[in-house]
Design an enzyme around this catalytic site. Structure first.
Site, mmCIF file in Angstrom:
data_model
loop_
_atom_site.group_PDB
_atom_site.id
_atom_site.type_symbol
_atom_site.label_atom_id
_atom_site.label_comp_id
_atom_site.label_asym_id
_atom_site.label_seq_id
_atom_site.Cartn_x
_atom_site.Cartn_y
_atom_site.Cartn_z
ATOM 1 C CB SER A 139 31.819 35.538 41.322
ATOM 2 O OG SER A 139 32.158 34.563 40.360
ATOM 3 C CG HIS A 184 30.852 36.033 35.844
ATOM 4 N ND1 HIS A 184 29.951 35.182 36.429
ATOM 5 C CD2 HIS A 184 31.836 36.236 36.764
ATOM 6 C CE1 HIS A 184 30.364 34.890 37.657
ATOM 7 N NE2 HIS A 184 31.508 35.503 37.872
#
Length: 310
Positions: free
Chosen positions: A91, A200
Site C-alpha cells: 500500500s 483499495h
C-alpha cells in the site's frame, strides 16, 4: 551473490516507539529532521512518543511510515547494505519503495502521501466505511462472499495478504454482512480493523482523482532498481505508467501474495522488511516458506540482515 528483495510496510505497522532502536544513528535523525521540515511538525516525536490516537490518524500514519522506511533504508545503506534485486511496498509502502529506488524524491513523496491520506479520509464520511480481516478462507471464497454480501453496496477483497488472510473493505454495513457470511462459510476468524478508511476499494475513486491531479506536478524517474507495484504485480520503466499504477492502487487490491511469489520467481531467496515491525515478515513466511524472511527493527537486526544478504 544472493538475490533478495527489500519490502516496506504500510499503514497498520506503526507503533509508539517504533524508531527507538535506531535513535543512536545520525542518518536516521537527519532523515526525520528533513521530514519534519517538509511537513512542518515534529514527526520524530510522533514516532517515539505518539500518542497512539494521533499516530493512528491516516493523515499522520502515512507520512510516518514513509519517513520510517526511508530512514531505515538510509541506515541500511550507511552500514554497507547491498542494493537489493527488487523493491516492493505494501500500500503506502510502495511510495517508500519508489523513493528508495530513486523514482521519487523524499521531498516530493512526503507531501504527496499526506495529500493521499487526506483525500482518502475525505472520500468517505466518518463511520460510513469499514475494513475487516478474514482468516481461513482463500481469495476466491472471499470474493464470493463479497458478491453475495454487498447487496447493492460496495464490498471488495482489497488486501490479498497471504494464503488464508484476506482483507475486505467497503460500506461498513456491507463489511459487517460479509464478516457474518464469511464465518458461516468456514472462516476461522473475522476482525473489524480500527481504520475508518476503506482502502483499495471503489469508494476510493474520488481520492484517486485528487491524487492523479497532484501527481501531474511531481517528477517521477525510472527506478534504478525494479519496484514491483501493487495493482498489477508489475515493474514499470515509464514515468506515466508508474504514476498511473499509484492512482489505480487506491481503488484496486494490494496483491501482496502474488508480489512475494513474483519476487521468488525472479530468483530472490530472501526478503528484508525494512521498516520497524514484523507484519510483512509474518505474511511473507506464510506465502513462501523457502524464503529467508527478516525484519529490521533496530541496529542489531539491521546488521544481521546486512550480513545475511552479502
Amino acid at each position: 551473490m544472493i538475490r533478495f528483495a527489500i519490502a516496506f510496510a504500510g499503514q497498520g505497522s506503526q507503533s509508539v516507539g517504533m524508531m527507538a532502536g535506531f535513535a543512536v544513528m545520525p542518518v536516521v535523525q537527519r532523515t526525520f529532521e528533513e521530514a519534519s521540515d517538509i511537513l512542518k511538525f515534529d514527526i520524530w516525536k510522533l514516532a517515539v512518543e505518539g500518542p497512539v490516537e494521533i499516530q493512528n490518524q491516516t493523515v499522520n500514519t502515512q507520512p510516518l511510515m514513509l519517513s520510517a522506511g526511508v530512514a531505515t533504508f538510509r541506515a541500511w545503506q550507511e552500514m554497507g547494505g547491498r542494493a537489493p534485486t527488487f523493491f516492493a511496498g505494501h500500500s503506502v509502502g510502495e511510495y517508500t519503495a519508489l523513493v528508495a529506488a530513486g523514482a521519487l524524491s523524499f521531498a516530493d513523496a512526503l507531501p504527496l502521501v499526506r495529500l493521499r491520506a487526506q483525500a482518502m479520509q475525505d472520500a468517505v464520511p466518518e463511520g460510513t466505511g469499514g475494513i475487516a480481516a478474514v482468516l481461513g478462507l482463500d481469495a476466491e471464497q472471499v470474493r464470493a462472499v463479497c458478491v453475495e454480501a454487498a447487496k447493492g453496496e460496495v464490498l471488495e477483497a482489497v488486501n490479498l495478504n497471504s494464503p488464508g488472510q484476506i482483507v475486505i473493505a467497503g460500506h461498513r454495513t456491507a463489511v459487517e454482512r460479509g464478516m457474518m457470511l464469511a464465518k458461516a462459510r468456514g472462516a476461522k476468524r473475522t476482525l473489524m480493523l480500527p481504520m475508518s478508511v476503506p482502502s483499495h476499494c471503489a469508494l476510493m475513486k474520488p481520492a484517486a482523482v485528487k491524487l492523479a491531479i497532484a501527481l501531474k506536478t511531481v517528477n517521477c524517474s525510472v527506478p534504478v532498481i525494479p519496484v514491483i507495484q501493487n495493482a498489477d504485480v508489475s515493474v514499470f520503466a515509464v514515468s506515466d505508467r508508474i504514476k498511473k499504477a499509484l492512482v489505480e492502487q487506491l481503488y484496486r487490491p494490494v496483491r501482496w501474495t502474488e508480489t512475494i511469489q513474483a519476487i521468488a520467481l525472479g530468483g530472490a531467496t530472501a526478503v528484508v522488511e525494512c521498516v520497524p515491525g514484523k507484519v510483512l515478515t509474518g505474511l511473507n513466511k506464510r506465502i513462501d516458506a523457502s524464503l529467508d524472511c527478516r525484519a529490521v527493527s533496530d541496529t542489531t537486526t539491521l546488521v544481521a540482515a546486512i550480513d545475511a544478504t552479502r
